[in-house]
Design a protein around this motif. Structure first.
Motif, PDB file in Angstrom:
ATOM      1  N   GLU A 142       0.954   9.172  -5.430  1.00  0.00           N
ATOM      2  CA  GLU A 142       1.399  10.545  -5.173  1.00  0.00           C
ATOM      3  C   GLU A 142       2.259  11.065  -6.322  1.00  0.00           C
ATOM      4  OE1 GLU A 142       3.331  10.477  -1.390  1.00  0.00           O
ATOM      5  OE2 GLU A 142       1.441  10.476  -0.251  1.00  0.00           O
ATOM      6  N   GLU A 161       0.829  -1.207   0.000  1.00  0.00           N
ATOM      7  CA  GLU A 161       0.000   0.000   0.000  1.00  0.00           C
ATOM      8  C   GLU A 161       0.862   1.256   0.000  1.00  0.00           C
ATOM      9  OE1 GLU A 161      -2.788  -0.073   3.191  1.00  0.00           O
ATOM     10  OE2 GLU A 161      -3.942  -1.740   2.338  1.00  0.00           O
ATOM     11  N   LYS A 162       1.995   1.199   0.731  1.00  0.00           N
ATOM     12  CA  LYS A 162       2.908   2.343   0.760  1.00  0.00           C
ATOM     13  C   LYS A 162       3.474   2.611  -0.631  1.00  0.00           C
ATOM     14  CE  LYS A 162       6.614   4.143   3.636  1.00  0.00           C
ATOM     15  NZ  LYS A 162       7.632   3.843   4.647  1.00  0.00           N
ATOM     16  N   ARG A 209       0.723   3.983  -2.732  1.00  0.00           N
ATOM     17  CA  ARG A 209       0.453   5.382  -2.368  1.00  0.00           C
ATOM     18  C   ARG A 209       1.546   6.301  -2.910  1.00  0.00           C
ATOM     19  NH1 ARG A 209       0.898   6.990   3.689  1.00  0.00           N
ATOM     20  NH2 ARG A 209       3.050   7.021   2.991  1.00  0.00           N
TER      21      ARG A 209
END
Length: 197
Positions: free
Chosen positions: A129, A121-122, A125
């Protein structure tokens, strides 16, 4: 022989003294017997006391042996109960330890999965971004470009509008002058002055 003769002689010689000696010996014997009887009575009492004490000691010993046997039995029972309780507790503790180890293993697996999912998920993300930053940068560039383009169009339109207004104003002024002259002429025909009105 000589001693017998002497005794006989003494007896023969002094019969009163002999009676006195016998009486003394008798009294002494009676006293000795009384003393011996007292001693025997004391000895019997001592023996009776010793026998009584021995009987009491035997009873006490039997009671002590019974108590000791009971205490040994109680001790064995307590040891047996404690041993059974210890085995039960050990078994329960072993089961609990195994269950907790299994839970820890499952939790470690879940933690590993969660950490992996968190990393994923990081990464997603961070990518999102980056994509958003790129999209925002692109949009800002497009906005700047459109702003420049619309500013140019606006200036061109305003310039065109200004030019058209200038032409229209010139036309209006020409028409107005012509109209004003016609109006003055009409007023003068009626004998009126336009300045007075």
């Amino acid at each position: 022989m000589s001693s017998k003769k002497k005794t006989k002689k003494t007896t023969k010689k002094n019969p009163e003294k002999c009676d006195s000696d016998l009486e003394t010996k008798y009294r002494r014997s009676v006293m000795d017997i009384a003393i011996l009887q007292d001693r025997i009575a004391l000895h019997c009492e001592s023996v009776a006391k010793v026998q009584s004490d021995r009987s009491d000691l035997r009873t006490c010993l039997k009671d002590s042996e019974q108590k000791l046997l009971q205490e040994r039995q109680d001790h064995r029972d307590i040891n047996s109960a404690l041993s059974h309780e210890y085995k039960t507790m050990k078994m329960e503790l072993t089961k609990k330890v195994k269950r907790l180890e299994k839970e820890v293993s499952l939790l470690n697996e879940e933690l590993a999965l969660c950490q992996e999912e968190l990393k994923k998920e990081k990464r997603e993300r961070e990518k999102m971004e980056q994509d958003n930053d790129a999209a925002i940068t692109d949009l800002l560039r497009k906005v700047d470009s459109m702003s420049t383009h619309y500013e140019k169009v606006l200036h061109d339109t305003l310039d065109s509008l200004t030019s058209q207004l200038s032409v229209a104003q010139q036309r209006w002024e020409n028409k107005n002058t012509s109209f004003y002259q016609n109006y003055e002429e009409l007023l003068s025909e009626f004998g009126l002055n336009a300045q007075d009105i």
